[in-house]
Design an enzyme around this catalytic site. Sequence first.
Site, PDB file in Angstrom:
ATOM      1  N   LYS A  76       0.854  -1.199   0.000  1.00 40.46           N
ATOM      2  CA  LYS A  76       0.000   0.000   0.000  1.00 40.46           C
ATOM      3  C   LYS A  76       0.888   1.247   0.000  1.00 40.46           C
ATOM      4  O   LYS A  76       0.718   2.141  -0.823  1.00 40.46           O
ATOM      5  CB  LYS A  76      -0.886   0.009   1.226  1.00 40.46           C
ATOM      6  CG  LYS A  76      -1.522   1.348   1.543  1.00 40.46           C
ATOM      7  CD  LYS A  76      -2.452   1.300   2.731  1.00 40.46           C
ATOM      8  CE  LYS A  76      -1.768   1.474   4.047  1.00 40.46           C
ATOM      9  NZ  LYS A  76      -1.441   2.860   4.417  1.00 40.46           N
ATOM     10  N   ASN A  77       1.857   1.288   0.907  1.00 42.80           N
ATOM     11  CA  ASN A  77       2.627   2.525   1.106  1.00 42.80           C
ATOM     12  C   ASN A  77       3.644   2.789   0.010  1.00 42.80           C
ATOM     13  O   ASN A  77       4.173   3.888  -0.091  1.00 42.80           O
ATOM     14  CB  ASN A  77       3.298   2.518   2.480  1.00 42.80           C
ATOM     15  CG  ASN A  77       2.263   2.666   3.583  1.00 42.80           C
ATOM     16  OD1 ASN A  77       1.094   2.949   3.306  1.00 42.80           O
ATOM     17  ND2 ASN A  77       2.675   2.431   4.810  1.00 42.80           N
ATOM     18  N   CYS A 114      -5.234  11.980  12.532  1.00 42.06           N
ATOM     19  CA  CYS A 114      -5.559  10.566  12.313  1.00 42.06           C
ATOM     20  C   CYS A 114      -5.863   9.973  13.673  1.00 42.06           C
ATOM     21  O   CYS A 114      -5.855  10.662  14.684  1.00 42.06           O
ATOM     22  CB  CYS A 114      -4.425   9.845  11.597  1.00 42.06           C
ATOM     23  SG  CYS A 114      -3.097   9.454  12.697  1.00 42.06           S
ATOM     24  N   ARG A 173      -0.715  14.729  12.723  1.00 33.67           N
ATOM     25  CA  ARG A 173       0.265  14.286  11.732  1.00 33.67           C
ATOM     26  C   ARG A 173       0.682  15.537  10.952  1.00 33.67           C
ATOM     27  O   ARG A 173       0.099  15.884   9.948  1.00 33.67           O
ATOM     28  CB  ARG A 173      -0.337  13.235  10.817  1.00 33.67           C
ATOM     29  CG  ARG A 173      -0.819  11.972  11.516  1.00 33.67           C
ATOM     30  CD  ARG A 173       0.255  10.927  11.676  1.00 33.67           C
ATOM     31  NE  ARG A 173       0.725  10.404  10.413  1.00 33.67           N
ATOM     32  CZ  ARG A 173       0.161   9.370   9.758  1.00 33.67           C
ATOM     33  NH1 ARG A 173      -0.933   8.831  10.241  1.00 33.67           N
ATOM     34  NH2 ARG A 173       0.670   8.945   8.626  1.00 33.67           N
ATOM     35  N   ASP A 176       5.065   0.806  11.909  1.00 35.37           N
ATOM     36  CA  ASP A 176       3.846   0.116  11.443  1.00 35.37           C
ATOM     37  C   ASP A 176       3.781  -1.337  11.919  1.00 35.37           C
ATOM     38  O   ASP A 176       2.792  -2.015  11.658  1.00 35.37           O
ATOM     39  CB  ASP A 176       3.773   0.136   9.915  1.00 35.37           C
ATOM     40  CG  ASP A 176       3.535   1.533   9.400  1.00 35.37           C
ATOM     41  OD1 ASP A 176       3.657   1.748   8.181  1.00 35.37           O
ATOM     42  OD2 ASP A 176       3.247   2.433  10.214  1.00 35.37           O
ATOM     43  N   ARG A 234      -8.497  -0.911   4.767  1.00 36.59           N
ATOM     44  CA  ARG A 234      -7.673   0.127   4.145  1.00 36.59           C
ATOM     45  C   ARG A 234      -6.312  -0.434   3.749  1.00 36.59           C
ATOM     46  O   ARG A 234      -5.690   0.064   2.820  1.00 36.59           O
ATOM     47  CB  ARG A 234      -7.438   1.281   5.134  1.00 36.59           C
ATOM     48  CG  ARG A 234      -8.659   2.041   5.506  1.00 36.59           C
ATOM     49  CD  ARG A 234      -8.291   3.278   6.279  1.00 36.59           C
ATOM     50  NE  ARG A 234      -7.264   4.046   5.552  1.00 36.59           N
ATOM     51  CZ  ARG A 234      -6.693   5.148   6.054  1.00 36.59           C
ATOM     52  NH1 ARG A 234      -7.017   5.575   7.248  1.00 36.59           N
ATOM     53  NH2 ARG A 234      -5.802   5.803   5.354  1.00 36.59           N
TER      54      ARG A 234
HETATM   55  C1  EPZ Z   1       4.295   7.085   6.269  1.00 40.05           C
HETATM   56  O1  EPZ Z   1       3.521   8.099   6.871  1.00 40.05           O
HETATM   57  C2  EPZ Z   1       3.388   5.857   6.202  1.00 40.05           C
HETATM   58  N1  EPZ Z   1       2.227   6.153   5.371  1.00 40.05           N
HETATM   59  C3  EPZ Z   1       2.948   5.462   7.602  1.00 40.05           C
HETATM   60  O2  EPZ Z   1       2.198   4.253   7.487  1.00 40.05           O
HETATM   61  C4  EPZ Z   1       4.191   5.178   8.442  1.00 40.05           C
HETATM   62  O3  EPZ Z   1       3.788   4.902   9.771  1.00 40.05           O
HETATM   63  C5  EPZ Z   1       5.119   6.418   8.435  1.00 40.05           C
HETATM   64  O4  EPZ Z   1       5.438   6.760   7.068  1.00 40.05           O
HETATM   65  C6  EPZ Z   1       6.411   6.170   9.178  1.00 40.05           C
HETATM   66  O5  EPZ Z   1       7.096   5.120   8.601  1.00 40.05           O
HETATM   67  C7  EPZ Z   1       2.336   6.050   4.033  1.00 40.05           C
HETATM   68  O6  EPZ Z   1       3.387   5.716   3.511  1.00 40.05           O
HETATM   69  C8  EPZ Z   1       1.112   6.354   3.241  1.00 40.05           C
HETATM   70  P1  EPZ Z   1       6.410  10.460   8.245  1.00 40.05           P
HETATM   71  P2  EPZ Z   1       4.083   9.627   6.869  1.00 40.05           P
HETATM   72  O7  EPZ Z   1       6.208  11.752   7.556  1.00 40.05           O
HETATM   73  O8  EPZ Z   1       4.818   9.886   5.619  1.00 40.05           O
HETATM   74  C9  EPZ Z   1       6.954  13.741  11.616  1.00 40.05           C
HETATM   75  C10 EPZ Z   1       0.344   2.829   7.808  1.00 40.05           C
HETATM   76  O9  EPZ Z   1      -0.045   2.276   8.851  1.00 40.05           O
HETATM   77  N2  EPZ Z   1       6.616  14.733  10.589  1.00 40.05           N
HETATM   78  O10 EPZ Z   1       7.596   9.613   7.881  1.00 40.05           O
HETATM   79  O11 EPZ Z   1       2.960  10.518   7.231  1.00 40.05           O
HETATM   80  C11 EPZ Z   1       5.767  12.863  11.988  1.00 40.05           C
HETATM   81  O12 EPZ Z   1       4.984  13.492  12.991  1.00 40.05           O
HETATM   82  C12 EPZ Z   1       0.799   4.280   7.831  1.00 40.05           C
HETATM   83  O13 EPZ Z   1       0.445   2.256   6.689  1.00 40.05           O
HETATM   84  C13 EPZ Z   1       6.722  16.085  10.898  1.00 40.05           C
HETATM   85  O14 EPZ Z   1       7.089  16.453  12.015  1.00 40.05           O
HETATM   86  O15 EPZ Z   1       5.113   9.566   8.081  1.00 40.05           O
HETATM   87  C14 EPZ Z   1       6.425  11.613  12.505  1.00 40.05           C
HETATM   88  O16 EPZ Z   1       6.793  11.790  13.865  1.00 40.05           O
HETATM   89  C15 EPZ Z   1       0.543   4.918   9.183  1.00 40.05           C
HETATM   90  N3  EPZ Z   1       6.421  17.013   9.949  1.00 40.05           N
HETATM   91  C16 EPZ Z   1       7.705  11.528  11.683  1.00 40.05           C
HETATM   92  O17 EPZ Z   1       7.886  12.814  11.074  1.00 40.05           O
HETATM   93  C17 EPZ Z   1       6.034  16.633   8.677  1.00 40.05           C
HETATM   94  O18 EPZ Z   1       5.808  17.518   7.830  1.00 40.05           O
HETATM   95  C18 EPZ Z   1       7.644  10.514  10.567  1.00 40.05           C
HETATM   96  O19 EPZ Z   1       6.442  10.726   9.832  1.00 40.05           O
HETATM   97  C19 EPZ Z   1       5.936  15.259   8.382  1.00 40.05           C
HETATM   98  C20 EPZ Z   1       6.237  14.322   9.347  1.00 40.05           C
END
Ligand code: EPZ
Length: 422
Positions: free
Chosen positions: A22-23, A118, A123, A309, A401
């Site tokens: 998915k991701n 979420c 997020r 995850d 999902r």
């Molecule tokens: C991706 O989400 C995945 N989703 C998530 O999977 C996964 O948990 C996550 O990466 C971490 O591996 C998809 O790929 C669609 P991040 P993403 O930006 O990109 C902080 C699932 O269950 N951050 O890497 O949203 C954030 O708060 C989903 O399949 C900021 O501070 O995650 C977090 O602490 C859930 N500012 C860290 O970075 C930003 O602008 C990592 O989040 C963006 C993120």
Amino acid sequence: MDKFIIEGNTPLKGNITVSGSKNAALPLMAAALLGNTPSVLENIPRLNDIYTFNNVLRVTGTVVDFNEGGNQLTINPSNLSFPESPYDLVRKMRASFYMLGALLAHSGYAKVSLPGGCAWGPRPVNLHLEGLKALGAEITMDKGYVIAKAPNGRLPGGNFKLEPSSVGATVNILLAAVKAQGVSVIRNAAREPDVVLLCQALNSMGARIKGLGTSELTIEGVSELQGTTFRNAPDRIEAGTFMIAAAMHPESDLTIDNIDPSDLGHFRQTFDQIGVTTTYSDNAVRVQPPEKLNAVSIKAEIYPGFPTDLQAQWATMLTQAHGEATVTDHIYYDRFSYVPELGRLGANAVLHENTVTIKGKTPLQGASVMSTDLRASVSLVMAGMVAEGTTEVLRVYHLDRGYENLEKKLNAAGALISRVSE
Ligand code: EPZ
């Protein structure tokens, strides 16, 4: 709303096949908008998030054809004329926010709704916006929408360092940078396999990205990209989920097919520490649990560290391990809504800030439990499979999902799960 009725206590035996990721699929779908000709994406799972994103693409005028039986998506952006993504779709699936970078690169303009929060809290998307600004985008906010413009219709490009590293922000900045005028550099870029795959797909379209798999990506902008035919990766989180599920029952003997072991990162070594026997081939792993599982603590970190995850699934497994261990999430501090639900099943789990401490082995008793998010839901299904008696997992739309045909796959390996519409 559907629920699962699960009869425990069953081991998992035989074979189970992992679907496409998915991701990894979602960024590939956004990248397809950048080609001057249609793209064909293979091994795309039939998941609600994919259907939602198909509709997000269609809103722009892009033609999307999903050959569901063949798990094949054809995306033709030649009629893309409405570079906007509405709130009622973006709120359903956060990764729709990737449209910001893609539409900026395609049209020099994008109007995309801010994603909501979420299930487990805020997020933020600040890194996405700061990164696009670093590439030269003009960003304004208007009634919950982000409006992004490229001066003179094409981004100049620029350099940006992510703090913290972020998968989504890396994806969004990549999508915007590949068609910029100049060279861009992303530092502390995410190294998840999903990001590497996106870079490979974009390069197959004519992009010029260097540093794949490292935390420093250099992108030389090009004026045009061609469509591509590209195969999506197997879902590494689904693979890890089934590996952990198999470990939870001492009589399991499960082979998980269609995986890429190299995508598992440090999870692979950590998994072996609990005492299971794992036998890998180049696209499968056989899992044979020990009589007694070792309790092993984990910290969820960025790739190649233990994936956030899989932390809920790991905590669930620890209820069946002998000893005390902790699960800490350094990515999402409040991704623990499954803990009280595990407690309802009899687990000894105590949450303090972003760490849950689990004492095992505790026999679990079936009960009704509530799904709250995708990975928490699958953990409750895993718990139900080893609990004595009947477990009801409510609101399984969360599962739909991210897990294709979950109950069919698990039942074929010996589980006793029925889906009931409420
Ligand atoms: C991706 O989400 C995945 N989703 C998530 O999977 C996964 O948990 C996550 O990466 C971490 O591996 C998809 O790929 C669609 P991040 P993403 O930006 O990109 C902080 C699932 O269950 N951050 O890497 O949203 C954030 O708060 C989903 O399949 C900021 O501070 O995650 C977090 O602490 C859930 N500012 C860290 O970075 C930003 O602008 C990592 O989040 C963006 C993120």
